[in-house]
Design an enzyme around this catalytic site. Structure first.
Site, short mmCIF file in Angstrom:
data_model
loop_
_atom_site.label_atom_id
_atom_site.label_comp_id
_atom_site.label_asym_id
_atom_site.label_seq_id
_atom_site.Cartn_x
_atom_site.Cartn_y
_atom_site.Cartn_z
N ASP A 32 0.81 -1.33 0.17
CA ASP A 32 -0.03 0.19 0.02
C ASP A 32 0.83 1.25 -0.08
O ASP A 32 1.90 1.07 0.66
CB ASP A 32 -0.98 0.04 1.25
CG ASP A 32 -1.95 0.88 1.19
OD1 ASP A 32 -3.24 0.53 1.26
OD2 ASP A 32 -1.57 2.20 1.28
N ASN A 89 -12.89 -3.05 2.60
CA ASN A 89 -14.17 -1.79 2.62
C ASN A 89 -14.82 -1.92 1.62
O ASN A 89 -14.26 -2.24 0.30
CB ASN A 89 -13.28 -0.41 2.86
CG ASN A 89 -12.39 -0.35 3.93
OD1 ASN A 89 -12.64 -0.78 5.07
ND2 ASN A 89 -11.14 0.13 3.61
N GLN A 99 -14.49 2.58 1.11
CA GLN A 99 -13.53 2.26 -0.05
C GLN A 99 -13.43 3.42 -0.87
O GLN A 99 -14.18 4.33 -1.24
CB GLN A 99 -14.61 1.29 -0.96
CG GLN A 99 -13.73 0.53 -1.84
CD GLN A 99 -14.76 -0.48 -2.63
OE1 GLN A 99 -16.10 -0.73 -2.33
NE2 GLN A 99 -14.18 -1.22 -3.63
N HIS A 105 -10.22 -5.75 -2.83
CA HIS A 105 -8.80 -5.98 -2.18
C HIS A 105 -9.06 -6.32 -0.76
O HIS A 105 -9.70 -5.66 -0.24
CB HIS A 105 -8.07 -4.80 -2.65
CG HIS A 105 -8.65 -3.39 -1.96
ND1 HIS A 105 -9.33 -2.71 -2.92
CD2 HIS A 105 -8.39 -2.55 -1.10
CE1 HIS A 105 -9.71 -1.55 -2.34
NE2 HIS A 105 -9.09 -1.61 -1.24
N HIS A 107 -6.97 -5.73 2.63
CA HIS A 107 -5.90 -5.15 3.41
C HIS A 107 -5.29 -6.28 4.20
O HIS A 107 -6.09 -6.69 5.10
CB HIS A 107 -6.11 -3.94 4.05
CG HIS A 107 -6.76 -2.89 3.35
ND1 HIS A 107 -6.10 -1.89 3.15
CD2 HIS A 107 -7.86 -2.58 2.58
CE1 HIS A 107 -6.82 -0.74 2.54
NE2 HIS A 107 -8.00 -1.45 2.35
P1 AMP Z 1 -9.76 1.20 0.14
O1 AMP Z 1 -9.79 2.73 0.87
O2 AMP Z 1 -10.11 0.18 1.28
O3 AMP Z 1 -10.25 1.45 -1.06
O4 AMP Z 1 -8.31 1.20 0.00
C1 AMP Z 1 -7.54 1.64 -0.95
C2 AMP Z 1 -6.00 1.61 -0.57
O5 AMP Z 1 -5.36 1.66 -1.56
C3 AMP Z 1 -5.57 2.73 0.45
O6 AMP Z 1 -5.02 2.16 1.61
C4 AMP Z 1 -4.62 3.63 -0.56
O7 AMP Z 1 -3.41 4.12 0.29
C5 AMP Z 1 -4.09 2.38 -1.38
N1 AMP Z 1 -3.43 3.03 -2.86
C6 AMP Z 1 -3.94 3.86 -3.69
N2 AMP Z 1 -3.39 3.96 -4.57
C7 AMP Z 1 -2.32 3.32 -4.75
C8 AMP Z 1 -1.34 2.61 -5.38
N3 AMP Z 1 -0.92 3.33 -6.47
N4 AMP Z 1 -0.25 1.72 -5.15
C9 AMP Z 1 -0.71 1.05 -3.95
N5 AMP Z 1 -1.63 1.44 -2.99
C10 AMP Z 1 -2.52 2.27 -3.40
#
Ligand code: AMP
Length: 128
Positions: A32, A89, A99, A105, A107
């Protein structure tokens, strides 16, 4: 409806970089960009599923098996065993965390909390 312009779809297609951990035919994992703890990895199916419910309902047995194989190998690769959190999420108005990327995905999180995580927890305590 799934939007293939999301950032994880771009990572899967190789259009933007990521710090990959494990890959197989059906899934991949990568770090992440904004970690909540020392170890914070996202495990993502290659198939187009918006959230965990879509994935559980619609992914084939092979996709589901491939996803869990990737999950286990990811935990092993980053040295996660015994003490960790896993969460997914869904939706823009979920009760705890919203989300932000609409490609399913998990975590997978372990180790010391980052300051970003501590700030989020403080903010949550202040909300109703
Ligand atoms: P969510 O809020 O559960 O949809 O989680 C999305 C996650 O993706 C967040 O923890 C972000 O920090 C992560 N994220 C967003 N863009 C990227 C990226 N380019 N590479 C890796 N993680 C990312």
């Amino acid at each position: 409806m799934y939007d293939s312009g999301n950032v994880f779809a771009k990572i899967i297609r190789g259009e933007i970089p990521s710090k990959k951990v494990v890959e197989n035919e059906y899934a991949l994992s990568f770090y992440d960009v904004n970690p909540m703890c020392e170890k914070h990895v996202l495990v993502v199916p290659r198939g187009e599923y918006e959230n965990i419910l879509d994935f559980a309902r619609c992914a084939s047995a092979a996709e589901q098996a491939g996803f869990w194989e990737c999950f286990v190998k990811t935990a092993e690769a980053v040295g996660i065993e015994g003490e960790f959190n896993v969460f997914a999420n869904a939706g823009l108005n979920a009760p705890l965390f919203n989300q932000s990327v609409f490609h399913f995905h998990l975590h997978l999180i372990a180790g010391e909390k980052t300051s970003a995580c501590i700030d989020i927890m403080k903010e949550m305590l202040c909300k109703k």
